[in-house]
Design an enzyme around this catalytic site. Structure first.
Site, PDB file in Angstrom:
ATOM      1  N   ARG A 161       0.836  -1.221   0.000  1.00  0.00           N
ATOM      2  CA  ARG A 161       0.000   0.000   0.000  1.00  0.00           C
ATOM      3  C   ARG A 161       0.865   1.264   0.000  1.00  0.00           C
ATOM      4  NH1 ARG A 161      -2.786  -3.902  -0.509  1.00  0.00           N
ATOM      5  NH2 ARG A 161      -4.616  -4.441   0.719  1.00  0.00           N
ATOM      6  N   SER A 236     -10.514  -0.055   3.842  1.00  0.00           N
ATOM      7  CA  SER A 236      -9.678  -0.138   5.052  1.00  0.00           C
ATOM      8  C   SER A 236      -9.162   1.249   5.403  1.00  0.00           C
ATOM      9  CB  SER A 236      -8.468  -1.035   4.795  1.00  0.00           C
ATOM     10  OG  SER A 236      -8.886  -2.266   4.260  1.00  0.00           O
ATOM     11  N   GLU A 333      -4.351   4.361   5.940  1.00  0.00           N
ATOM     12  CA  GLU A 333      -4.166   4.076   4.516  1.00  0.00           C
ATOM     13  C   GLU A 333      -4.846   5.189   3.702  1.00  0.00           C
ATOM     14  OE1 GLU A 333      -5.003  -0.036   3.133  1.00  0.00           O
ATOM     15  OE2 GLU A 333      -6.246   0.937   1.621  1.00  0.00           O
TER      16      GLU A 333
HETATM   17  P1  FAD Z   1      -8.963   9.038  -4.815  1.00  0.00           P
HETATM   18  O1  FAD Z   1      -9.593   8.707  -3.502  1.00  0.00           O
HETATM   19  O2  FAD Z   1      -9.689   9.968  -5.697  1.00  0.00           O
HETATM   20  O3  FAD Z   1      -7.492   9.573  -4.571  1.00  0.00           O
HETATM   21  C1  FAD Z   1      -6.596   8.888  -3.730  1.00  0.00           C
HETATM   22  C2  FAD Z   1      -5.244   9.590  -3.755  1.00  0.00           C
HETATM   23  O4  FAD Z   1      -4.667   9.465  -5.048  1.00  0.00           O
HETATM   24  C3  FAD Z   1      -5.350  11.090  -3.502  1.00  0.00           C
HETATM   25  O5  FAD Z   1      -4.212  11.486  -2.783  1.00  0.00           O
HETATM   26  C4  FAD Z   1      -5.342  11.703  -4.896  1.00  0.00           C
HETATM   27  O6  FAD Z   1      -4.849  13.028  -4.930  1.00  0.00           O
HETATM   28  C5  FAD Z   1      -4.427  10.748  -5.627  1.00  0.00           C
HETATM   29  N1  FAD Z   1      -4.747  10.644  -7.065  1.00  0.00           N
HETATM   30  C6  FAD Z   1      -5.897  10.138  -7.600  1.00  0.00           C
HETATM   31  N2  FAD Z   1      -5.796  10.152  -8.950  1.00  0.00           N
HETATM   32  C7  FAD Z   1      -4.586  10.684  -9.257  1.00  0.00           C
HETATM   33  C8  FAD Z   1      -3.906  10.977 -10.485  1.00  0.00           C
HETATM   34  N3  FAD Z   1      -4.470  10.743 -11.671  1.00  0.00           N
HETATM   35  N4  FAD Z   1      -2.663  11.525 -10.427  1.00  0.00           N
HETATM   36  C9  FAD Z   1      -2.087  11.776  -9.234  1.00  0.00           C
HETATM   37  N5  FAD Z   1      -2.682  11.548  -8.044  1.00  0.00           N
HETATM   38  C10 FAD Z   1      -3.920  11.000  -8.062  1.00  0.00           C
HETATM   39  N6  FAD Z   1      -7.804  -0.409  -1.912  1.00  0.00           N
HETATM   40  C11 FAD Z   1      -7.021  -1.497  -2.098  1.00  0.00           C
HETATM   41  O7  FAD Z   1      -5.791  -1.367  -2.286  1.00  0.00           O
HETATM   42  N7  FAD Z   1      -7.530  -2.754  -2.089  1.00  0.00           N
HETATM   43  C12 FAD Z   1      -8.850  -3.001  -1.905  1.00  0.00           C
HETATM   44  O8  FAD Z   1      -9.266  -4.141  -1.918  1.00  0.00           O
HETATM   45  C13 FAD Z   1      -9.704  -1.876  -1.692  1.00  0.00           C
HETATM   46  N8  FAD Z   1     -11.018  -2.049  -1.452  1.00  0.00           N
HETATM   47  C14 FAD Z   1     -11.817  -0.977  -1.220  1.00  0.00           C
HETATM   48  C15 FAD Z   1     -13.180  -1.199  -0.949  1.00  0.00           C
HETATM   49  C16 FAD Z   1     -14.021  -0.132  -0.719  1.00  0.00           C
HETATM   50  C17 FAD Z   1     -15.483  -0.395  -0.418  1.00  0.00           C
HETATM   51  C18 FAD Z   1     -13.520   1.199  -0.773  1.00  0.00           C
HETATM   52  C19 FAD Z   1     -14.433   2.364  -0.578  1.00  0.00           C
HETATM   53  C20 FAD Z   1     -12.171   1.429  -1.021  1.00  0.00           C
HETATM   54  C21 FAD Z   1     -11.299   0.342  -1.237  1.00  0.00           C
HETATM   55  N9  FAD Z   1      -9.927   0.518  -1.493  1.00  0.00           N
HETATM   56  C22 FAD Z   1      -9.121  -0.568  -1.709  1.00  0.00           C
HETATM   57  C23 FAD Z   1      -9.354   1.869  -1.503  1.00  0.00           C
HETATM   58  C24 FAD Z   1      -9.497   2.599  -2.872  1.00  0.00           C
HETATM   59  O9  FAD Z   1     -10.493   1.997  -3.661  1.00  0.00           O
HETATM   60  C25 FAD Z   1      -8.194   2.607  -3.667  1.00  0.00           C
HETATM   61  O10 FAD Z   1      -7.177   3.229  -2.928  1.00  0.00           O
HETATM   62  C26 FAD Z   1      -8.329   3.324  -5.006  1.00  0.00           C
HETATM   63  O11 FAD Z   1      -7.151   3.150  -5.762  1.00  0.00           O
HETATM   64  C27 FAD Z   1      -8.609   4.817  -4.871  1.00  0.00           C
HETATM   65  O12 FAD Z   1      -8.915   5.326  -6.165  1.00  0.00           O
HETATM   66  P2  FAD Z   1      -9.627   6.724  -6.334  1.00  0.00           P
HETATM   67  O13 FAD Z   1      -9.632   7.036  -7.794  1.00  0.00           O
HETATM   68  O14 FAD Z   1     -10.948   6.708  -5.681  1.00  0.00           O
HETATM   69  O15 FAD Z   1      -8.629   7.690  -5.587  1.00  0.00           O
HETATM   70  P1  NAP Z   2      -9.573 -11.036   5.052  1.00  0.00           P
HETATM   71  O1  NAP Z   2      -9.527 -11.933   3.874  1.00  0.00           O
HETATM   72  O2  NAP Z   2     -10.600 -11.249   6.116  1.00  0.00           O
HETATM   73  O3  NAP Z   2      -8.138 -10.992   5.734  1.00  0.00           O
HETATM   74  C1  NAP Z   2      -7.864 -10.108   6.821  1.00  0.00           C
HETATM   75  C2  NAP Z   2      -6.476  -9.571   6.665  1.00  0.00           C
HETATM   76  O4  NAP Z   2      -5.549 -10.635   6.757  1.00  0.00           O
HETATM   77  C3  NAP Z   2      -6.316  -8.932   5.323  1.00  0.00           C
HETATM   78  O5  NAP Z   2      -6.170  -7.562   5.540  1.00  0.00           O
HETATM   79  C4  NAP Z   2      -5.097  -9.585   4.694  1.00  0.00           C
HETATM   80  O6  NAP Z   2      -4.028  -8.700   4.453  1.00  0.00           O
HETATM   81  C5  NAP Z   2      -4.620 -10.608   5.686  1.00  0.00           C
HETATM   82  N1  NAP Z   2      -4.580 -11.930   5.003  1.00  0.00           N
HETATM   83  C6  NAP Z   2      -5.590 -12.815   4.865  1.00  0.00           C
HETATM   84  N2  NAP Z   2      -5.163 -13.921   4.231  1.00  0.00           N
HETATM   85  C7  NAP Z   2      -3.864 -13.719   3.938  1.00  0.00           C
HETATM   86  C8  NAP Z   2      -2.873 -14.499   3.285  1.00  0.00           C
HETATM   87  N3  NAP Z   2      -3.135 -15.708   2.796  1.00  0.00           N
HETATM   88  N4  NAP Z   2      -1.638 -13.965   3.159  1.00  0.00           N
HETATM   89  C9  NAP Z   2      -1.354 -12.749   3.631  1.00  0.00           C
HETATM   90  N5  NAP Z   2      -2.257 -11.967   4.255  1.00  0.00           N
HETATM   91  C10 NAP Z   2      -3.489 -12.446   4.413  1.00  0.00           C
HETATM   92  O7  NAP Z   2      -9.699  -9.514   4.575  1.00  0.00           O
HETATM   93  P2  NAP Z   2     -10.897  -8.735   3.921  1.00  0.00           P
HETATM   94  O8  NAP Z   2     -11.118  -7.525   4.721  1.00  0.00           O
HETATM   95  O9  NAP Z   2     -12.045  -9.625   3.620  1.00  0.00           O
HETATM   96  O10 NAP Z   2     -10.223  -8.267   2.557  1.00  0.00           O
HETATM   97  C11 NAP Z   2      -9.903  -9.202   1.549  1.00  0.00           C
HETATM   98  C12 NAP Z   2      -8.853  -8.597   0.634  1.00  0.00           C
HETATM   99  O11 NAP Z   2      -9.344  -7.388   0.063  1.00  0.00           O
HETATM  100  C13 NAP Z   2      -7.563  -8.241   1.363  1.00  0.00           C
HETATM  101  O12 NAP Z   2      -6.491  -8.483   0.511  1.00  0.00           O
HETATM  102  C14 NAP Z   2      -7.712  -6.772   1.629  1.00  0.00           C
HETATM  103  O13 NAP Z   2      -6.467  -6.100   1.659  1.00  0.00           O
HETATM  104  C15 NAP Z   2      -8.527  -6.310   0.429  1.00  0.00           C
HETATM  105  N6  NAP Z   2      -9.337  -5.150   0.807  1.00  0.00           N
HETATM  106  C16 NAP Z   2      -8.707  -3.964   0.908  1.00  0.00           C
HETATM  107  C17 NAP Z   2      -9.422  -2.826   1.250  1.00  0.00           C
HETATM  108  C18 NAP Z   2      -8.731  -1.490   1.290  1.00  0.00           C
HETATM  109  O14 NAP Z   2      -9.409  -0.487   1.376  1.00  0.00           O
HETATM  110  N7  NAP Z   2      -7.437  -1.458   1.221  1.00  0.00           N
HETATM  111  C19 NAP Z   2     -10.776  -2.909   1.518  1.00  0.00           C
HETATM  112  C20 NAP Z   2     -11.362  -4.155   1.417  1.00  0.00           C
HETATM  113  C21 NAP Z   2     -10.647  -5.280   1.073  1.00  0.00           C
HETATM  114  P3  NAP Z   2      -3.887  -7.805   3.111  1.00  0.00           P
HETATM  115  O15 NAP Z   2      -4.793  -6.666   3.317  1.00  0.00           O
HETATM  116  O16 NAP Z   2      -2.459  -7.417   3.174  1.00  0.00           O
HETATM  117  O17 NAP Z   2      -4.242  -8.633   1.930  1.00  0.00           O
END
Ligand code: FAD
Ligand code: NAP
Length: 337
Positions: A161, A236, A333
């Protein structure tokens, strides 16, 4: 270039926070980014899908809403294709496009909200895959020098991340296009995470395709995560902390049921932040219009009418309690504006 004034930002952030932008400019092309630069407009914030930001105040400067679209194959060899996507393209559109073309590499990242341009910023990841696995390069405009620049994978400092764009290059580059190398042959599916295998078995799928994996993950995600269209959230809120093995050993003595995951570097262990937050008593906690999701303690929610400031105060309280109990400082994050 059209400037809109005093624009409500509620539709543009997944937390559904009521904030406004003094100026908002929708950017549809690289040329329009150069036009903004020519006008010397400051300060500038870039917004994609608004799914990883927390708005704690009104935006006084210029919010650039990225709308640069397009997905095309620009090169290929026997095994892979090079895909160029506009940074304002919806990430999930790129995923479904790749799945429907039988191209492998990002199927595990289905249903992650937001835009393509934000994907490299925090190196989005889910279900054992990160976008860096297939990232080739990105094109951006340097908002300081006005130059067009290319970042190749080795220059992006991708981590868990993390990337250079969250650190030393923060807010400096407007990403306009991202290039991914997707597999048309010899793609190895990542299935060893969470409930993927279990669900495939339930569906009697023994030789899964890219499409089967995408469909399984979409199903799991939809059943677990709150839909921002219903309950405001940004996924998250905190990153999962990574600690050294010695500290982990001490914690494990005190909390034998502490879950953990080995990282690629054997010296470090990843802990689920959701577990730490739950054990600190916050899972499902509700304070007026905001709270911690009852099923997933890592997700802070706005039930409607909550402010960014209130959510940020709750986040700080969680940080402080987790630190007191476990000696671990959770890092947000989400980008706090
Ligand atoms: P924004 O929120 O609009 O921006 C985020 C940041 O990026 C800001 O600082 C912005 O200035 C910058 N930015 C955006 N676009 C540009 C650009 N073109 N150039 C330069 N800077 C820019 N994230 C995960 O990693 N894994 C997941 O599984 C995941 N699941 C999610 C589930 C839900 C329900 C939600 C709400 C979020 C989740 N996220 C997850 C977080 C999010 O979706 C990601 O971080 C996504 O990449 C954000 O994209 P955005 O376009 O909405 O960014
Ligand atoms: P989950 O599967 O219940 O797992 C909980 C946490 O344990 C996760 O955050 C994941 O870390 C870690 N994990 C689980 N299994 C793993 C494995 N085999 N090896 C290493 N790490 C493991 O989590 P969840 O909330 O349902 O999410 C599922 C996936 O979607 C995860 O990868 C999570 O990161 C992603 N997600 C991200 C966001 C976001 O906003 N960033 C939101 C929703 C879901 P990691 O997060 O490092 O994978």
């Amino acid at each position: 270039m059209k400037i809109e004034y005093d624009v409500p930002l509620k539709p543009y952030n997944s937390f559904g926070i009521e904030s406004s932008a003094r100026h908002l400019i929708r950017v549809y092309s690289e040329r329009e980014v150069f036009e903004v630069m020519a006008e010397n407009l400051h300060p500038v914030r870039i917004i994609g899908g608004g799914s990883n930001i927390l708005l704690t105040e009104d935006m006084d400067g210029y919010v650039l809403k990225n709308e640069i679209k397009g997905i095309e194959i620009v090169d290929e060899d026997d095994e892979r294709v090079l895909v160029r996507a506009g940074a304002g393209e919806i990430w999930n559109t790129l995923v479904t496009w790749s799945v429907s073309h039988g191209l492998g590499g990002i199927e595990n990242l289905i249903l992650i909200p937001g835009t393509v341009g934000a994907a490299p910023i925090q190196n989005i990841g889910a279900y054992g895959i990160e976008q860096k696995n297939v990232f080739h390069s990105l094109s951006a405009i340097d908002l300081e020098s006005g130059e067009r620049v290319t970042f190749y994978k080795h220059q992006c400092q991708f981590g868990y991340r993390e990337s250079i764009f969250k650190n030393e290059a923060k807010n400096r580059f407007f990403i306009t296009h991202v290039h991914y190398l997707l597999y048309k042959k010899n793609h190895v599916l990542t299935l060893d995470y969470g409930d993927i295998q279990k669900l495939l078995q339930e569906r009697n799928i023994t030789k899964p395709t890219i499409s089967d994996v995408a469909s399984a993950i979409a199903f799991i995600r939809t059943s677990k995560l709150p839909d921002p269209a219903v309950t405001g959230n940004a996924g998250s809120f905190f990153k999962n902390p990574v600690i050294d093995a010695e500290k982990f050993g001490k914690l494990k003595d005190d909390y034998p049921d502490l879950p953990s995951f080995q990282t690629d570097d054997i010296r470090f262990i990843k802990l689920p932040a959701a577990w730490l937050i739950e054990k600190s008593g916050f899972k499902g906690v509700r304070l007026h219009n905001i709270g911690v999701h009852e099923k997933q303690a890592l997700v802070l929610v706005n039930y409607g009418g909550g402010s960014g400031h209130e959510i940020w105060m709750l986040a700080k309280k969680i940080q402080s309690e987790v630190n007191k109990r476990f000696g671990i400082e959770l890092q947000p994050e989400v980008n706090v504006w």
